[in-house]
Design a protein around this motif. Structure first.
Motif, PDB file in Angstrom:
ATOM      1  N   ALA A  96       0.821  -1.218   0.000  1.00  0.00           N
ATOM      2  CA  ALA A  96       0.000   0.000   0.000  1.00  0.00           C
ATOM      3  C   ALA A  96       0.850   1.261   0.000  1.00  0.00           C
ATOM      4  O   ALA A  96       0.403   2.315  -0.480  1.00  0.00           O
ATOM      5  CB  ALA A  96      -0.933  -0.001   1.208  1.00  0.00           C
ATOM      6  N   SER A  97       2.078   1.171   0.533  1.00  0.00           N
ATOM      7  CA  SER A  97       2.948   2.348   0.593  1.00  0.00           C
ATOM      8  C   SER A  97       4.243   2.148  -0.189  1.00  0.00           C
ATOM      9  O   SER A  97       5.188   2.922  -0.047  1.00  0.00           O
ATOM     10  CB  SER A  97       3.272   2.694   2.053  1.00  0.00           C
ATOM     11  N   ALA A  98       4.293   1.102  -1.008  1.00  0.00           N
ATOM     12  CA  ALA A  98       5.494   0.853  -1.816  1.00  0.00           C
ATOM     13  C   ALA A  98       5.716   2.007  -2.786  1.00  0.00           C
ATOM     14  O   ALA A  98       4.770   2.572  -3.328  1.00  0.00           O
ATOM     15  CB  ALA A  98       5.358  -0.460  -2.571  1.00  0.00           C
ATOM     16  N   MET A  99       6.984   2.325  -3.012  1.00  0.00           N
ATOM     17  CA  MET A  99       7.332   3.441  -3.892  1.00  0.00           C
ATOM     18  C   MET A  99       7.871   2.900  -5.220  1.00  0.00           C
ATOM     19  O   MET A  99       8.882   2.201  -5.238  1.00  0.00           O
ATOM     20  CB  MET A  99       8.389   4.329  -3.238  1.00  0.00           C
ATOM     21  N   PRO A 100       7.209   3.196  -6.337  1.00  0.00           N
ATOM     22  CA  PRO A 100       7.711   2.722  -7.629  1.00  0.00           C
ATOM     23  C   PRO A 100       9.120   3.248  -7.900  1.00  0.00           C
ATOM     24  O   PRO A 100       9.421   4.416  -7.621  1.00  0.00           O
ATOM     25  CB  PRO A 100       6.709   3.317  -8.635  1.00  0.00           C
ATOM     26  N   THR A 101       9.981   2.407  -8.400  1.00  0.00           N
ATOM     27  CA  THR A 101      11.311   2.842  -8.801  1.00  0.00           C
ATOM     28  C   THR A 101      11.172   3.797  -9.982  1.00  0.00           C
ATOM     29  O   THR A 101      10.457   3.488 -10.938  1.00  0.00           O
ATOM     30  CB  THR A 101      12.171   1.626  -9.194  1.00  0.00           C
ATOM     31  N   PRO A 102      11.829   4.945  -9.932  1.00  0.00           N
ATOM     32  CA  PRO A 102      11.712   5.898 -11.040  1.00  0.00           C
ATOM     33  C   PRO A 102      12.021   5.253 -12.390  1.00  0.00           C
ATOM     34  O   PRO A 102      13.019   4.543 -12.522  1.00  0.00           O
ATOM     35  CB  PRO A 102      12.745   6.973 -10.690  1.00  0.00           C
ATOM     36  N   TYR A 103      11.139   5.493 -13.351  1.00  0.00           N
ATOM     37  CA  TYR A 103      11.231   5.007 -14.736  1.00  0.00           C
ATOM     38  C   TYR A 103      10.939   3.523 -14.900  1.00  0.00           C
ATOM     39  O   TYR A 103      10.938   3.021 -16.033  1.00  0.00           O
ATOM     40  CB  TYR A 103      12.605   5.338 -15.358  1.00  0.00           C
ATOM     41  N   ALA A 104      10.673   2.806 -13.801  1.00  0.00           N
ATOM     42  CA  ALA A 104      10.426   1.369 -13.932  1.00  0.00           C
ATOM     43  C   ALA A 104       9.156   1.095 -14.735  1.00  0.00           C
ATOM     44  O   ALA A 104       9.162   0.252 -15.641  1.00  0.00           O
ATOM     45  CB  ALA A 104      10.348   0.714 -12.550  1.00  0.00           C
ATOM     46  N   ASP A 105       8.059   1.767 -14.408  1.00  0.00           N
ATOM     47  CA  ASP A 105       6.788   1.498 -15.095  1.00  0.00           C
ATOM     48  C   ASP A 105       6.892   1.719 -16.599  1.00  0.00           C
ATOM     49  O   ASP A 105       6.535   0.828 -17.386  1.00  0.00           O
ATOM     50  CB  ASP A 105       5.664   2.355 -14.507  1.00  0.00           C
ATOM     51  N   PRO A 106       7.364   2.886 -17.053  1.00  0.00           N
ATOM     52  CA  PRO A 106       7.465   3.075 -18.507  1.00  0.00           C
ATOM     53  C   PRO A 106       8.476   2.149 -19.168  1.00  0.00           C
ATOM     54  O   PRO A 106       8.276   1.736 -20.315  1.00  0.00           O
ATOM     55  CB  PRO A 106       7.863   4.540 -18.669  1.00  0.00           C
ATOM     56  N   LEU A 107       9.549   1.795 -18.452  1.00  0.00           N
ATOM     57  CA  LEU A 107      10.525   0.874 -19.021  1.00  0.00           C
ATOM     58  C   LEU A 107       9.904  -0.497 -19.230  1.00  0.00           C
ATOM     59  O   LEU A 107      10.082  -1.117 -20.297  1.00  0.00           O
ATOM     60  CB  LEU A 107      11.745   0.756 -18.101  1.00  0.00           C
ATOM     61  N   ILE A 108       9.159  -0.972 -18.241  1.00  0.00           N
ATOM     62  CA  ILE A 108       8.496  -2.272 -18.357  1.00  0.00           C
ATOM     63  C   ILE A 108       7.525  -2.271 -19.530  1.00  0.00           C
ATOM     64  O   ILE A 108       7.514  -3.188 -20.360  1.00  0.00           O
ATOM     65  CB  ILE A 108       7.774  -2.612 -17.035  1.00  0.00           C
ATOM     66  N   ARG A 109       6.698  -1.234 -19.609  1.00  0.00           N
ATOM     67  CA  ARG A 109       5.695  -1.175 -20.671  1.00  0.00           C
ATOM     68  C   ARG A 109       6.350  -1.050 -22.049  1.00  0.00           C
ATOM     69  O   ARG A 109       5.895  -1.660 -23.023  1.00  0.00           O
ATOM     70  CB  ARG A 109       4.752   0.004 -20.432  1.00  0.00           C
ATOM     71  N   THR A 110       7.425  -0.278 -22.135  1.00  0.00           N
ATOM     72  CA  THR A 110       8.098  -0.098 -23.423  1.00  0.00           C
ATOM     73  C   THR A 110       8.789  -1.374 -23.861  1.00  0.00           C
ATOM     74  O   THR A 110       8.721  -1.762 -25.040  1.00  0.00           O
ATOM     75  CB  THR A 110       9.120   1.056 -23.333  1.00  0.00           C
ATOM     76  N   TRP A 111       9.447  -2.046 -22.930  1.00  0.00           N
ATOM     77  CA  TRP A 111      10.116  -3.305 -23.268  1.00  0.00           C
ATOM     78  C   TRP A 111       9.095  -4.330 -23.762  1.00  0.00           C
ATOM     79  O   TRP A 111       9.334  -5.060 -24.714  1.00  0.00           O
ATOM     80  CB  TRP A 111      10.849  -3.853 -22.045  1.00  0.00           C
ATOM     81  N   LYS A 112       7.954  -4.363 -23.108  1.00  0.00           N
ATOM     82  CA  LYS A 112       6.879  -5.259 -23.542  1.00  0.00           C
ATOM     83  C   LYS A 112       6.388  -4.871 -24.935  1.00  0.00           C
ATOM     84  O   LYS A 112       6.155  -5.735 -25.796  1.00  0.00           O
ATOM     85  CB  LYS A 112       5.729  -5.188 -22.540  1.00  0.00           C
ATOM     86  N   ALA A 113       6.267  -3.578 -25.182  1.00  0.00           N
ATOM     87  CA  ALA A 113       5.744  -3.096 -26.461  1.00  0.00           C
ATOM     88  C   ALA A 113       6.670  -3.417 -27.634  1.00  0.00           C
ATOM     89  O   ALA A 113       6.201  -3.605 -28.768  1.00  0.00           O
ATOM     90  CB  ALA A 113       5.506  -1.588 -26.396  1.00  0.00           C
ATOM     91  N   VAL A 114       7.980  -3.502 -27.367  1.00  0.00           N
ATOM     92  CA  VAL A 114       8.913  -3.803 -28.455  1.00  0.00           C
ATOM     93  C   VAL A 114       9.142  -5.312 -28.601  1.00  0.00           C
ATOM     94  O   VAL A 114      10.039  -5.737 -29.331  1.00  0.00           O
ATOM     95  CB  VAL A 114      10.264  -3.065 -28.285  1.00  0.00           C
ATOM     96  N   GLY A 115       8.348  -6.107 -27.886  1.00  0.00           N
ATOM     97  CA  GLY A 115       8.358  -7.545 -28.130  1.00  0.00           C
ATOM     98  C   GLY A 115       9.209  -8.386 -27.212  1.00  0.00           C
ATOM     99  O   GLY A 115       9.377  -9.588 -27.455  1.00  0.00           O
ATOM    100  N   ARG A 116       9.725  -7.790 -26.144  1.00  0.00           N
ATOM    101  CA  ARG A 116      10.504  -8.596 -25.206  1.00  0.00           C
ATOM    102  C   ARG A 116       9.563  -9.266 -24.201  1.00  0.00           C
ATOM    103  O   ARG A 116       8.568  -8.689 -23.792  1.00  0.00           O
ATOM    104  CB  ARG A 116      11.529  -7.744 -24.460  1.00  0.00           C
TER     105      ARG A 116
END
Length: 245
Positions: free
Chosen positions: A108-128
């Motif tokens: 509930a109070s976890a802090m996302p690592t900066p840039y992790a969310d967009p990096l994950i989504r982008t890597w997925k989008a390019v087929g990894r």
């Protein structure tokens, strides 16, 4: 050669090594607590470790832990120490469930690592393809990912702590499970982790390793353990992955 020139060349070599790791990776294995988020950012891990120790001591089991283990401030060290002395016991299972409860509370109070969310989504989008290989409970990982709308980037490949605690990293068990399930050769994968245990597990599995170090202390630990490529931010990785699109 000046020190400035040497530093520039070192940075250039690190950048090229990072680019090579990213370019080669067809499967990306992520540790969870660290590279993806700070799970205990608002629910301190050292307090959780203290509570686990107090729970054991409240049952007259003070002598099961060494002074070093009691003072470790790491709940996983407490759990593994108990498992080494009473493997597979009801006591270990109950302590593991208590830790899982605390981890779930921490989401509930976890802090996302900066840039992790967009990096994950982008890597997925390019087929990894991506998986999570962690010492945390898979229930905790799923809860966090659902809250960030990231589940589809990993599911069903989430490999976390089981009741077989001897399989926790640095054992490569969870990495091997991910590789086998995804049909990937170790050399085609990349492990992103923030602790020496992640590095040792990657080496044992034959997987290239990238260290994420959010501060100098973390970087020193990784470098001393043998990590050759580390980053202090995921931003340059995101830039590189975007060029693969």
């Amino acid at each position: 050669m000046t020190s400035d020139t040497t530093q520039t060349e070192t940075v250039a070599a690190q950048t090229e090594a990072l680019r090579d790791l990213i370019t080669r990776a067809r499967v990306v294995l992520w540790d969870f607590d660290g590279p993806i988020c700070r799970l205990f950012a608002g629910h301190a891990a050292d307090k959780v470790a203290d509570d686990l120790v107090e729970w054991l001591e409240g049952r007259g089991l003070h002598g099961l832990l060494t002074d070093e283990e009691r003072q470790s401030l790491d709940p996983h060290i407490v759990l593994r120490a108990l498992d080494r002395r009473h493997p597979g016991s009801d006591l270990v299972n109950e302590l593991e469930e208590r830790l899982t409860t605390e981890e779930l509370r921490a989401t509930a109070s976890a802090m996302p690592t900066p840039y992790a969310d967009p990096l994950i989504r982008t890597w997925k989008a390019v087929g990894r393809r991506m998986a999570i290989a962690t010492n945390n409970s898979p229930r905790v990982v799923r809860t966090y990912l659902e809250g960030r709308d990231l589940t589809a980037c990993f599911a069903p490949h989430i490999y976390g702590r089981t009741q077989q605690l001897n399989h926790l990293k640095p054992d490569p068990h969870c990495l091997n499970r991910a590789l086998n399930a995804m049909g990937s050769a170790p050399s085609d994968a990349l492990m992103i982790g923030d602790t020496p245990s992640d590095l040792y597990a990657a080496k044992a599995a034959g997987v290239p390793f990238l260290g994420y170090a959010r501060n100098e202390r973390k970087e020193k630990l990784l470098r001393d353990a043998g990590a050759t490529v580390t980053v202090s931010s995921l931003e340059p990785m995101l830039t590189m992955v975007r060029t693969q699109a």
